[in-house]
Design a protein around this motif. Sequence first.
Motif, PDB file in Angstrom:
ATOM      1  N   ARG A  55       3.157  -3.043  -0.876  1.00  0.00           N
ATOM      2  CA  ARG A  55       3.448  -2.573   0.448  1.00  0.00           C
ATOM      3  C   ARG A  55       2.341  -2.344   1.178  1.00  0.00           C
ATOM      4  NH1 ARG A  55       7.028  -0.004  -2.515  1.00  0.00           N
ATOM      5  NH2 ARG A  55       6.257   2.228  -2.156  1.00  0.00           N
ATOM      6  N   GLY A  56       1.040  -1.819   0.456  1.00  0.00           N
ATOM      7  CA  GLY A  56      -0.068  -1.447   1.120  1.00  0.00           C
ATOM      8  C   GLY A  56       0.003  -0.026   1.401  1.00  0.00           C
ATOM      9  N   THR A  57      -1.377   0.392   2.011  1.00  0.00           N
ATOM     10  CA  THR A  57      -1.577   1.733   2.841  1.00  0.00           C
ATOM     11  C   THR A  57      -1.693   1.541   4.267  1.00  0.00           C
ATOM     12  OG1 THR A  57      -1.767   2.933   0.569  1.00  0.00           O
ATOM     13  CG2 THR A  57      -2.720   3.667   2.745  1.00  0.00           C
ATOM     14  N   VAL A  77      -2.962  -1.944   5.443  1.00  0.00           N
ATOM     15  CA  VAL A  77      -3.899  -2.833   4.473  1.00  0.00           C
ATOM     16  C   VAL A  77      -3.358  -2.939   3.397  1.00  0.00           C
ATOM     17  CG1 VAL A  77      -6.152  -2.696   3.447  1.00  0.00           C
ATOM     18  CG2 VAL A  77      -5.805  -1.633   5.625  1.00  0.00           C
ATOM     19  N   ARG A  78      -3.206  -4.420   3.034  1.00  0.00           N
ATOM     20  CA  ARG A  78      -2.450  -4.796   1.688  1.00  0.00           C
ATOM     21  C   ARG A  78      -3.136  -5.880   0.895  1.00  0.00           C
ATOM     22  NH1 ARG A  78       1.695  -6.159   5.266  1.00  0.00           N
ATOM     23  NH2 ARG A  78       3.093  -4.438   4.716  1.00  0.00           N
ATOM     24  N   ALA A 107      -7.451   3.276 -11.911  1.00  0.00           N
ATOM     25  CA  ALA A 107      -6.262   2.689 -12.167  1.00  0.00           C
ATOM     26  C   ALA A 107      -5.244   3.226 -11.453  1.00  0.00           C
ATOM     27  CB  ALA A 107      -5.907   2.250 -13.595  1.00  0.00           C
ATOM     28  N   ASP A 108      -5.216   4.398 -11.341  1.00  0.00           N
ATOM     29  CA  ASP A 108      -4.031   5.242 -10.621  1.00  0.00           C
ATOM     30  C   ASP A 108      -4.309   5.272  -9.128  1.00  0.00           C
ATOM     31  OD1 ASP A 108      -1.706   7.278 -10.434  1.00  0.00           O
ATOM     32  OD2 ASP A 108      -3.291   8.524  -9.521  1.00  0.00           O
ATOM     33  N   LEU A 109      -5.612   5.263  -8.582  1.00  0.00           N
ATOM     34  CA  LEU A 109      -6.059   5.074  -7.152  1.00  0.00           C
ATOM     35  C   LEU A 109      -5.399   3.664  -6.761  1.00  0.00           C
ATOM     36  CD1 LEU A 109      -9.649   6.702  -7.154  1.00  0.00           C
ATOM     37  CD2 LEU A 109      -7.552   7.766  -6.416  1.00  0.00           C
ATOM     38  N   LYS A 110      -5.650   2.676  -7.577  1.00  0.00           N
ATOM     39  CA  LYS A 110      -5.262   1.265  -7.200  1.00  0.00           C
ATOM     40  C   LYS A 110      -3.673   1.396  -6.764  1.00  0.00           C
ATOM     41  CE  LYS A 110      -9.330  -1.126  -9.262  1.00  0.00           C
ATOM     42  NZ  LYS A 110      -9.518  -2.117 -10.411  1.00  0.00           N
ATOM     43  N   ARG A 111      -3.147   1.909  -8.089  1.00  0.00           N
ATOM     44  CA  ARG A 111      -1.522   1.993  -7.888  1.00  0.00           C
ATOM     45  C   ARG A 111      -1.092   2.639  -6.684  1.00  0.00           C
ATOM     46  NH1 ARG A 111       2.038   5.400  -8.810  1.00  0.00           N
ATOM     47  NH2 ARG A 111       0.579   6.918  -9.637  1.00  0.00           N
TER      48      ARG A 111
END
Length: 201
Positions: free
Chosen positions: A119-121, A152-153, A108-112
């Motif tokens: 904004r994506g990464t 990527v978002r 869950a933290d990775l997804k956040r």
Amino acid sequence: MAGSGAGRWTNLGHYRARGIHGGEALKEGIEKMVRGIESSVDSERGLAARLRYLTASDAGYEAMDRAGIHVRPRTLMRWLAEEQTPDRGNLARLDAAYWDLRRRNVAADLKRRLNKGGRGTRIEIDPADQSQVERRHRRDLQRGLQARDINVRGNIWDRAVDAWLTGDTQELEAIWDEIIQGSLGTDWDAYTYVSSVGWAA
């Protein structure tokens, strides 16, 4: 280079190009984000820390069961009390169980972190290495393949983390194809295989 469909490199190594599928690069990148106990399971400190983590919740006992750890409660108590050391096979299973639980707990933290509130990464894609490929066989020689930088978002990261967690290679490859088709235009198939994919999150 020989290929099928949209011209992607279905036989990457035939002409000595070097790289991995972008889906594999995604998996490796997500894996690198997972932090955990640094001490080896073979060390007294590392073993004790893993046992504490695994026995602190029902999920930990489930992870041990998935890893194939089937010992009597008395044996587990002796491990926790440092009165007995697991054999080599159970040490490996304890380590596998620890990382299995750790991945599940941090998903869950990775997804956040990767979604960043919508904004994506931004990721950097390094194309497959063609330095050992004869010039006449190199892809897109006339314009050259360069590192590409894209953002990527959307729900891509949630899906990628879920696929990573379950080891779904096909889904990761499908996600990668979706990323490059949506961001790189007609050049997308030249980036099916890459040297690496990097990001900061």
